[in-house]
Design an enzyme around this catalytic site. Sequence first.
Site, PDB file in Angstrom:
ATOM      1  N   ASP A  42     -14.976  65.933  14.005  1.00  0.00           N
ATOM      2  CA  ASP A  42     -16.265  66.629  13.974  1.00  0.00           C
ATOM      3  C   ASP A  42     -17.296  65.896  14.835  1.00  0.00           C
ATOM      4  OD1 ASP A  42     -16.935  68.991  12.868  1.00  0.00           O
ATOM      5  OD2 ASP A  42     -17.353  68.240  10.853  1.00  0.00           O
ATOM      6  N   GLN A  57     -15.462  69.666   5.196  1.00  0.00           N
ATOM      7  CA  GLN A  57     -16.275  70.870   5.438  1.00  0.00           C
ATOM      8  C   GLN A  57     -17.647  70.710   4.771  1.00  0.00           C
ATOM      9  OE1 GLN A  57     -15.273  73.691   7.306  1.00  0.00           O
ATOM     10  NE2 GLN A  57     -17.437  74.229   7.063  1.00  0.00           N
ATOM     11  N   LYS A 105      -9.743  77.948  10.189  1.00  0.00           N
ATOM     12  CA  LYS A 105      -9.329  76.694  10.836  1.00  0.00           C
ATOM     13  C   LYS A 105      -7.836  76.462  10.615  1.00  0.00           C
ATOM     14  CE  LYS A 105     -13.830  74.555  10.687  1.00  0.00           C
ATOM     15  NZ  LYS A 105     -14.843  73.861   9.912  1.00  0.00           N
TER      16      LYS A 105
END
Length: 299
Positions: free
Chosen positions: A121, A98, A54
């Site tokens: 997200d 995460q 990422k």
Amino acid sequence: MVGSPIDGKQHALNLRGRVKLAVDNLKMHHEITPGLAVVLVGNDPASEIYVRNKGIQTKEAGMESLEFRLPEDTSEEDLLRKVRELNDDKSVNGILVQFPIPKHMSQQRIIETILPSKDVDGLHPVNAGYLASGLSGMVPCTPQGSAILIKETASDLSGLHAVVVGRSNLVGKPIAQLLLQENCTVTICHSRTKNLKEVCLSADILVAAVGIPELIKGDWVSEGAIVIDVGINRIEAPEKGLGKTRLVGDVDYGGVIKNASAVTPVPGGVGPMTIACLLLNTLVATCAQNNIEFSKLGF
Ligand code: NAD
């Protein structure tokens, strides 16, 4: 009929290229550089790889990448404090914690602490509500990437029967909402669904997001269906040597491609689209936070 693989790597490369051009425009015309903050708690090896990738792709897209690594024994309160600090930081446009996080923390509490406008997200209940209402908000990355692959494979989805196997908040439910927005007739299946094979056979579009290696067999798929395999499962691979493993999806790729018109491979299908959509969400979030019309960036 033997179907074609859907090249997720190429689709993701194209999408990241378009995001980069829009970021360049944003910098040139508005002097704004989008910033994405990723928080990793603990040392989960798979998460380490995701976070590293990422970071690399965020920088390649011309964005600012901030990484925060916290030890496994971080308290939930300390993680929430970090999230609130990032909520207040004007240089941060997107926040991603995460998952999985250590078991002593509540995933839901973390999700609900991230500002919905920075929730790249797309997991905050406010964003899930926007999606369910057909309003614009942050759409979870993997379902968004899957929907893009479907739309770029079949030109008109209207009236097609889409069967989604899996009903998680992360994948199954949002992809079902996205396909409904495309005027598909959507059936959602889950662990209690009866006659799963028969339901799958009725699909024009079949999305598997289950987490069971190669659950969907070739004879579960009707001639010409589009099959999107979201699953990522690591299984033993003795043929590669002692103790070796390999990745497979929720779909028996070799069997399914004999009937389907197009199938995403694992790896190289949906996976690469996830990070590309994270970058797209960060760009969209940056525009919304700065009252800039996204469509004017030439995207
Ligand atoms: P999850 O465990 O939260 O949900 C699994 C869903 O599958 C549940 O809704 C459950 O009801 C259903 N299910 C379980 N057994 C079933 C059965 N026998 N028949 C029918 N349905 C059944 O998982 P998730 O987070 O939605 O992830 C699903 C898969 O997608 C996993 O393999 C995960 O690793 C993968 N994934 C991939 C990406 C990516 O970037 N490609 C991102 C997220 C998740």
